[in-house]
Design an enzyme around this catalytic site. Sequence first.
Site, PDB file in Angstrom:
ATOM      1  N   LEU A 113       0.828  -1.198   0.000  1.00  0.00           N
ATOM      2  CA  LEU A 113       0.000   0.000   0.000  1.00  0.00           C
ATOM      3  C   LEU A 113       0.867   1.254   0.000  1.00  0.00           C
ATOM      4  O   LEU A 113       0.655   2.182  -0.789  1.00  0.00           O
ATOM      5  CB  LEU A 113      -0.913  -0.010   1.235  1.00  0.00           C
ATOM      6  N   TYR A 155     -11.990   6.047   5.321  1.00  0.00           N
ATOM      7  CA  TYR A 155     -11.284   5.380   4.228  1.00  0.00           C
ATOM      8  C   TYR A 155     -11.597   6.012   2.880  1.00  0.00           C
ATOM      9  O   TYR A 155     -10.769   5.976   1.975  1.00  0.00           O
ATOM     10  CB  TYR A 155     -11.531   3.869   4.260  1.00  0.00           C
ATOM     11  N   HIS A 183     -13.132  -3.041   6.918  1.00  0.00           N
ATOM     12  CA  HIS A 183     -13.091  -2.017   7.959  1.00  0.00           C
ATOM     13  C   HIS A 183     -14.459  -1.763   8.588  1.00  0.00           C
ATOM     14  O   HIS A 183     -14.626  -0.816   9.355  1.00  0.00           O
ATOM     15  CB  HIS A 183     -12.498  -0.719   7.400  1.00  0.00           C
ATOM     16  N   ASP A 221     -19.830   7.667  18.514  1.00  0.00           N
ATOM     17  CA  ASP A 221     -19.377   6.422  17.910  1.00  0.00           C
ATOM     18  C   ASP A 221     -17.901   6.332  18.301  1.00  0.00           C
ATOM     19  O   ASP A 221     -17.139   7.275  18.089  1.00  0.00           O
ATOM     20  CB  ASP A 221     -19.541   6.507  16.384  1.00  0.00           C
ATOM     21  N   HIS A 223     -21.368   0.266  20.349  1.00  0.00           N
ATOM     22  CA  HIS A 223     -22.134   1.247  19.569  1.00  0.00           C
ATOM     23  C   HIS A 223     -23.500   1.526  20.184  1.00  0.00           C
ATOM     24  O   HIS A 223     -24.007   0.726  20.966  1.00  0.00           O
ATOM     25  CB  HIS A 223     -22.302   0.730  18.136  1.00  0.00           C
ATOM     26  N   GLU A 242     -19.806  31.414  34.810  1.00  0.00           N
ATOM     27  CA  GLU A 242     -20.388  30.580  35.882  1.00  0.00           C
ATOM     28  C   GLU A 242     -21.915  30.647  35.895  1.00  0.00           C
ATOM     29  O   GLU A 242     -22.555  30.426  36.910  1.00  0.00           O
ATOM     30  CB  GLU A 242     -19.791  30.923  37.257  1.00  0.00           C
TER      31      GLU A 242
END
Lengths: 749, 749
Positions: free
Chosen positions: B145, B273, B428, B448, B479, B679
């Site tokens: 890659l 991705y 993935h 997530d 999840h 505050e």
Amino acid sequence: MKKMKITALLLVAAALNAPLAVQSQEHPNLIMTKAGVDKIRNNLGQVPLFDASVQNIKDEVDAEIALGIDTPIPKDFSGGYTHQRHKLNFLTAQKAGALYQILQDDKYAKYIRDMLFQYEAMYQDLPVHPQERSYARGKLFWQCLNDSNWLVYMAQAYDAVYDTLTAQERDKLENNLFRPFADFISIENPQFYNRVHNHSTWGNAAVGMIALVMDDKELLDRALYGIEDDGLELGGRDNDGGFIKVAGQKAGFLANLEDPFSPDGYYTEGPYYQRYAMYPFLIFGLAMKHVKPEMQVFSHKDNVLLKGVDALLNLTDADGEFFPLNDGQKGMSYYTPALVTAVDITYQYGNQNPQLLSIAEKQNQVLLDQSGLAVAMGIRDGKAQPFVKNSINLRDGQAGDQGGVGVLRYGNEDLTLVFKYAAQGLSHGHYDKLSYSLYEKGDEVLQDYGLARFVNIGQKGGGNYLKENKTWAKTTIAHNTLSINEQMHFSGKYEIASEHHSDLYFYDDTNKNVQVVSAIESNAYPDTQMHRTMAVIKSDGFEKPFLLDIMKVKSERKNQYDLPFYYMGQVLSDNFEYQSPTVLKPLGDDNGYQHLYLEGKGKPSGSNTQFSWLGNGKYYTLTSATDESDELLLTRLGANDPDFNLRRDAALMIRRKDTASTTFASVIEPHGSYSPVSELSVNSDSSIAQLTLVRDDDKYTAVSIAHVKGQESIFILSNSDAAKSTQHKLKLNGKVYRWTGPYLYTSAL
Amino acid sequence: MKKMKITALLLVAAALNAPLAVQSQEHPNLIMTKAGVDKIRNNLGQVPLFDASVQNIKDEVDAEIALGIDTPIPKDFSGGYTHQRHKLNFLTAQKAGALYQILQDDKYAKYIRDMLFQYEAMYQDLPVHPQERSYARGKLFWQCLNDSNWLVYMAQAYDAVYDTLTAQERDKLENNLFRPFADFISIENPQFYNRVHNHSTWGNAAVGMIALVMDDKELLDRALYGIEDDGLELGGRDNDGGFIKVAGQKAGFLANLEDPFSPDGYYTEGPYYQRYAMYPFLIFGLAMKHVKPEMQVFSHKDNVLLKGVDALLNLTDADGEFFPLNDGQKGMSYYTPALVTAVDITYQYGNQNPQLLSIAEKQNQVLLDQSGLAVAMGIRDGKAQPFVKNSINLRDGQAGDQGGVGVLRYGNEDLTLVFKYAAQGLSHGHYDKLSYSLYEKGDEVLQDYGLARFVNIGQKGGGNYLKENKTWAKTTIAHNTLSINEQMHFSGKYEIASEHHSDLYFYDDTNKNVQVVSAIESNAYPDTQMHRTMAVIKSDGFEKPFLLDIMKVKSERKNQYDLPFYYMGQVLSDNFEYQSPTVLKPLGDDNGYQHLYLEGKGKPSGSNTQFSWLGNGKYYTLTSATDESDELLLTRLGANDPDFNLRRDAALMIRRKDTASTTFASVIEPHGSYSPVSELSVNSDSSIAQLTLVRDDDKYTAVSIAHVKGQESIFILSNSDAAKSTQHKLKLNGKVYRWTGPYLYTSAL
């Protein structure tokens, strides 16, 4: 201006016992002055930041006016509606007063008058507040403190519209509202009013402010000097555990100005409370300067008020957030309105420091008075310069002889050490002698936990201090300092802790590449002396400056020592073995240990322990000279915290058992960076190969730092002689070192 | 320009089987073009952002040139020196090529030539990389890659200096470096090259880019269509567990363009991705457009590449950070260079959408080519408009029929729901059907988790995926969706999960005050159907929009249901009793449960459970219709995590035991704010008095929401008919409701 000058001449001529009448004949004269208002009006539309501030406040106040006035029967704690409503009322009234003077629109005067008469109608028969928690319950609020806030602001609103009211209206307000109000928070609550404490400062200022508007000498004397015979017994306590009356206690505004401030302007409770107290100090000081300049309250104690503002600004990180020493809420910063007041007043009535203008630019608002105008004009005219924070050593104690706080900064706040060797700091003090926190720019590297409180959030204990403040935040083990035998400093006893302070050994920031602060604590544990030396060092071969930390303990008895490092971030790597329990148990039973889970327990793999973490996109490595018999504890806050009042923060703790005198030597080394956007990991490894305690006795402690590329640095500390002029000679590993002064740092490439 | 037009005419005339020579006779022609370079040079000094980008890149490249070229023998994983060095080499060479064209300074051409010949000398005898972890080891890097990354960039550098090299020099580079390099990542590694996967996309683009520069038809065919006979057996797996070859698998760039993109431009692996793959897609697509426009690769599949950029930009929060669906590193955003490429190219070669310019302004850099120039000129000329993100439903699957991702946005990203009902998303993908995350502006309300990996940080598993990615991040319980019997969806089996997807029931964002997405999952658990409906609602009487969540499960068998809420912030209050253990134990043994500690366990106090937290200065309340037999679990991540690879994040989990079909109905309600500077605590209480499931059967589910001030809202969902045109009538509590379409929301004040 002419009129003002004449008044000033009259004022100078006035004797102390002269009637006040002659001085208060014109209004406004408290914070805004007639001449100031004229100048403001002449400049409207020509000073962008001032104009914007007027517009913002006008929008705010107009929205409130549109809502209508509500003065509900008091019932809530600080998180609740009635509290918030009365608070918003006095804040808005003060602003409406400024707008009335500047814009001369009668609706603002009417709004204030109507509100004041609603309070007047309500106050006469108002009982004390139904919430019973406070040692000094107010009427509008649950504590006299907030009632005092109300009066400090309302006095300004009243001053602004004074001339619009008839004599009868003023009599009615003064007799039915303001005088009873001032009496209630003072003579009816001496336990609140007659102390040296930020509470009393508010009380004194409140009584003083309304005294000046009403031209009431009796109240003014009470504001300045307190109540002569308060009938209080010695030894009572307030809600925070602070003493209400101690022997020989002075009271009144001048005593409050005298006592908690050191000659350097450090306020013994710490910056969070200084920020809170600063407003009444400055605002009443300024009112006195305007109305009774001959008393020189504003410049009292060699201008300590203006020095206090400078100290306060220097007790912030690169983002302007105050270091959370003692009880301090994280996130409070110089963006708070009290600091707008402080910066503007200090600019105008100090020496027009152009660096203050850059802070005012960040604040992006100014006061609606002559000081705010001056600041906004300075910014408009391009006078602003960056506010440069240098290293600074601030002494604590009325005479500057009760320890202090040393702040060592490298570069443009690239690394900032906050080292605390101060006095207890009254009832908001923590038990953390010789503790420290460390910052890289505005990010915490090693944290001070701060307070355990959700200020004004009703769901969390009414917004008041939580019990975890005492069981965790105040404890010694909650801080980056040494805990012995799992006990707190001074056994956590306030009355003992209040009698002691650490002592400076030396402070030297003259060499920007090697800045050192060193202090000794002899009373926190019986028969034990702790001597801590911290140096911020920028050395060749290191990408960034690092912190060298030498903690030397002398004790006749064998003890267990715990030295925690409250790192901020996620564990990256380490060089030691540890066991990870699947079941988490608390580390101890009390003194804060009951809140710590043990997530890992290990032993050094050799004479050096290394531990790295990633925080805020930057890498950090702790390197410590450890014994193989030491324990390394990985802790996590959160045990015995059923209400989730504590953050789940982590620490690495070095534990040394069955040891009498000993020394801990460590380096905290920032290095490299990581970005989740570029996904580039830069310089993620420590540059230190080995850290060694090469000598350690009564005379000298020497630490050698070996770089991964071979060069060695040596830091030698003289343990018995901190004199600048003393010449030293020491032979280490066959090499002779000669130097002058308490320390030597040398790096051989 | 004239020259370019003639070339273009020639290109149009060229047939597919014509020799490439005629098209590639001039250089650069890949990304930069001769005409583009002329235009850039004519505009130098007149386009601020372009000039600044040139200067920044010049500073960068000059610094690298000053350092000298280093092409070390490969040895490290992604965190190590040799990896980083080779990566910086190709990035710098590509930039130097652009600078050479723009500035015509020979030093840049020389730098590239020298670097290429160092690689040429090294590559011939270079063995595969010594690190053995990858299923497809590279030579310069530990995986093919990264070698492919190298070639994609180096092809551009080569193109930029092509004309400066002699024919002999080019022959030497092409025969000894580029062709062997291209062969190695393709025919010698078909398991890497011949797939539909982001890895292969990089490989295909790399081969294709160099093919175009070298004018090599064989390589170009291999890039576009893959290797005809790859000799791979079915069923092999890569390092992430993804299949290498499945039956009927296509290969090559066109197949990679075809398969993972849906017609809406959603990329099945998810935005993190997609961001990574987008660069080779666009850059090779653009090179094809320049060199072989008649093949229409750039506009393939109805302009899916440009649609993909639009989808990607819409899959970001208000800060521009990608939603971390599937494996996604949090913090990655449209500030990454790949998105600079995407935005610039899409502006230039799409429809010059002026909204893209505002993103380019934020990125504050442009490409050094004609598209970057166009963007910078657009910004200079004041054409930029805010990039408005609306609600969007993105279908998944090559034909858009495999579920999708629905993003519901209220206002200017004031509340954003990300609802995932997509396909598995290749290797993935996570096991989280019908899960969601929720944002207020750029802050996570319910998160997530993202991936468990420290990308490129060597200390953490070489920067690669950590085992906790499988044991935690990919699990269902990690999840915000339903876990049944502590099992993962599809039992966590990739091969089964890859055959299924959820199905949209309906999506309707036409009414901005009531936006609804609803989907059904029938395969995650055997004989069980989950139907989840999520609505973003802005209703009178509520300060902010809220999320209504209805999860309806149908099952014949009795199960245990776990529905977690991964809230971000600190617990503020709740309306139920719970026990807090002093000792923390893991909640379960596997499927992610082994990583959760149980910090509290309680029971609903009635038919409603309320739970509030404070996150990022804002308040949130969960209100859920619970049974008194439900369990309420307070969990904390971190069990069985000896290397501290996981964050210590919290959740509230509703557990319902021994139940067959059932429905969970909840509201997540953002309200109020808190600032540690002012505050002020504003609106810290929920506005919901009661949430009730007033009807729930096969035909309809109805939820009533009672406001603390009395009014009642009703949401009715048709469970069996999602048609827009169907008319419904339902009687509830004596009142008749009539409406058209799958849902009704009505609020009676």
